[in-house]
Design an enzyme around this catalytic site. Structure first.
Site, PDB file in Angstrom:
ATOM      1  N   ASP A  67       0.857  -1.179   0.000  1.00  0.00           N
ATOM      2  CA  ASP A  67       0.000   0.000   0.000  1.00  0.00           C
ATOM      3  C   ASP A  67       0.893   1.229   0.000  1.00  0.00           C
ATOM      4  OD1 ASP A  67      -0.052   0.806   3.189  1.00  0.00           O
ATOM      5  OD2 ASP A  67      -0.161  -1.366   2.919  1.00  0.00           O
TER       6      ASP A  67
ATOM      7  N   GLU B 259      -6.818   4.566  11.883  1.00  0.00           N
ATOM      8  CA  GLU B 259      -5.512   4.444  12.516  1.00  0.00           C
ATOM      9  C   GLU B 259      -5.623   4.165  14.020  1.00  0.00           C
ATOM     10  OE1 GLU B 259      -2.523   4.469  11.053  1.00  0.00           O
ATOM     11  OE2 GLU B 259      -3.368   4.724   9.034  1.00  0.00           O
TER      12      GLU B 259
END
Length: 245
Positions: free
Chosen positions: A33, A121
């Protein structure tokens, strides 16, 4: 006779090794990613390395942030023959509708090979407003025709996504030391990986042994009229959490 015995032994060893590789976690298609932090990527070299089969590309964050490398990365990665998907970084500062409209305006279903990812996150641990998260997941699923994959840490997963409500969502877990102790489809096992065509570190991802690329392929798009931006309802309690400062 001895020669035949040796051949049979060699065949047996080969079969055993093949089975071991088949059931070891992470031996299927590998991926990465990326975001603007990888800078300019030589996607032809990435594809030729044969180490990478798919890539998730950072598209947006919050209500207004767009990754400046997104369009270039998307076009070049697909041209190089890689399967691509896009991810949105969740923000506590804006509503689900604002974040969804930002993502939708940049990420078009017809250009996607993989289901979208909602990146939550680890710093959101203990303070996620789940009505907002649920609405964002709902909007993304309706637009792209499949449930988004949820990227997060083990801690956030345990706090918010371990229940039956999220059992049908694919989980993309980040853990860099040791094997994940929560269920997952994709595992981000390194943030210091090295791949030809990328200068510096890059995140490395691999599948759980029970999953593969077919599990995260996006449904083929159907022709439809261009949808207007999704307007946040006025006077509802869908996403009324106070905006974080």
């Amino acid at each position: 006779m001895k020669s035949n015995c040796n051949r049979h032994t060699l065949l047996l060893v080969t079969v055993v090794l093949a089975l071991m590789l088949l059931f070891l976690p992470g031996v299927q298609a590998q991926g990465i990613d990326v975001s603007k932090y990888q800078g300019k990527v030589n996607w032809t070299k990435v594809a030729k390395s044969k180490k990478v089969k798919f890539v998730y590309i950072r598209a947006t964050e919050g209500a207004t942030i767009r990754d400046g490398y997104y369009k270039t990365n998307l076009a070049a990665a697909r041209k190089a023959g890689l399967l691509v998907g896009s991810y949105h970084v969740y923000s506590s500062k804006t509503t689900a509708y604002q974040q969804f409209n930002n993502f939708k305006s940049l990420v078009h279903k017809k250009s996607q090979d993989l289901i979208p990812v909602l990146d939550i996150e680890g710093h959101h641990s203990g303070r996620l407003y789940m009505a907002r998260v649920d609405k964002l997941l709902e909007l993304m699923e309706k637009e792209y025709g499949a449930k988004p994959m949820i990227y997060t840490s083990e801690k956030v997963y345990r706090e918010h996504f371990a229940g039956k409500r999220y059992a049908k969502y694919h989980i993309f877990v980040a853990k860099y030391e040791g094997y994940p102790e929560v269920r997952f489809t994709l595992w981000q096992y390194s943030r210091t990986g090295r791949v030809k065509g990328i200068a510096g570190d890059v995140d490395l991802d691999k599948f759980h042994s029970k999953h593969s690329l077919k599990d995260i392929r996006i449904p083929h798009p159907t022709k439809k009229k261009k949808a207007a931006p999704t307007v946040e309802p006025v006077g509802t309690t869908t996403d009324t959490a106070p905006v974080a400062q």
